[in-house]
Design a protein around this motif. Sequence first.
Motif, PDB file in Angstrom:
ATOM      1  N   ARG A 119       0.860  -1.177   0.000  1.00 46.44           N
ATOM      2  CA  ARG A 119       0.000   0.000   0.000  1.00 46.44           C
ATOM      3  C   ARG A 119       0.897   1.228   0.000  1.00 46.44           C
ATOM      4  N   HIS A 120       0.582   2.180  -0.863  1.00 43.76           N
ATOM      5  CA  HIS A 120       1.300   3.450  -0.827  1.00 43.76           C
ATOM      6  C   HIS A 120       0.445   4.542  -1.452  1.00 43.76           C
ATOM      7  N   GLY A 121       0.495   5.710  -0.820  1.00 45.41           N
ATOM      8  CA  GLY A 121      -0.243   6.865  -1.295  1.00 45.41           C
ATOM      9  C   GLY A 121       0.584   7.646  -2.302  1.00 45.41           C
ATOM     10  N   LEU A 122       0.108   8.826  -2.640  1.00 45.94           N
ATOM     11  CA  LEU A 122       0.754   9.642  -3.666  1.00 45.94           C
ATOM     12  C   LEU A 122       2.194  10.001  -3.287  1.00 45.94           C
ATOM     13  N   ILE A 123       2.389  10.509  -2.085  1.00 46.15           N
ATOM     14  CA  ILE A 123       3.749  10.891  -1.661  1.00 46.15           C
ATOM     15  C   ILE A 123       4.655   9.666  -1.629  1.00 46.15           C
ATOM     16  N   ASP A 124       4.140   8.568  -1.103  1.00 48.73           N
ATOM     17  CA  ASP A 124       4.934   7.333  -1.078  1.00 48.73           C
ATOM     18  C   ASP A 124       5.267   6.866  -2.493  1.00 48.73           C
ATOM     19  N   ARG A 125       4.338   7.025  -3.418  1.00 47.93           N
ATOM     20  CA  ARG A 125       4.614   6.622  -4.807  1.00 47.93           C
ATOM     21  C   ARG A 125       5.704   7.492  -5.417  1.00 47.93           C
ATOM     22  N   ARG A 128       8.870   6.370  -3.950  1.00 47.12           N
ATOM     23  CA  ARG A 128       9.089   4.941  -4.218  1.00 47.12           C
ATOM     24  C   ARG A 128       9.244   4.149  -2.921  1.00 47.12           C
ATOM     25  N   THR A 129       8.273   4.331  -2.036  1.00 48.42           N
ATOM     26  CA  THR A 129       8.254   3.619  -0.764  1.00 48.42           C
ATOM     27  C   THR A 129       6.821   3.222  -0.461  1.00 48.42           C
ATOM     28  N   GLY A 130       6.606   2.509   0.616  1.00 49.84           N
ATOM     29  CA  GLY A 130       5.257   2.139   1.003  1.00 49.84           C
ATOM     30  C   GLY A 130       5.249   1.121   2.127  1.00 49.84           C
ATOM     31  N   THR A 131       4.068   0.571   2.353  1.00 49.00           N
ATOM     32  CA  THR A 131       3.859  -0.411   3.402  1.00 49.00           C
ATOM     33  C   THR A 131       3.691  -1.785   2.772  1.00 49.00           C
TER      34      THR A 131
END
Length: 173
Positions: A119-125, A128-131
């Motif tokens: 799962r990753h939101g806009l900022i995470d995308r 290039r990071t996420g859960t």
Amino acid sequence: MGYPQDTLSADEQLVLHRHPHFKTLILPFVALVLLTTGAVLAWQWSTRADISDTAATVVGIAAGALWLIGVLWLFAWPMLRWATTHFVITDRRVMFRHGIITRTGIDIPMARINTVQFRHGLIDRILRTGTLIIESASDDPLEFNDIPRVEHVHSLLYNEVFDTLGEEESGRR
């Protein structure tokens, strides 16, 4: 040999080793800059102000002490926490270790993994990071936050799980 190589069994192969994404260090770096700026400004003020030498010394010592405490608490501790947090995938298991004084860890055997999600939101995308969410056979889903290149890790982990299941099925025949 360094970590995690020294935790692997003899024929276990390291597939991936990651620390949390660098975004977890942005606020500590901002804190370092602000604390240093504040300490320098306080020191400069104390040397230029029309105050006694004793008061200037007290202001300088107080600014230095506050700077040191702030740097240790807001910068050094998060850096150590980042450096001692490890997300590791081998050909047999997923390992997660974290902690400085008290170490905590979990190992999930590949054969017990049921579902792998991310799962990753806009900022995470953008970063290039996420859960990464791993559901094993007996536990509630485990969430690993701030995994760098989470989509790549997701597909890599899925392939490892698929390979492990394939090996188990071919071994049963």
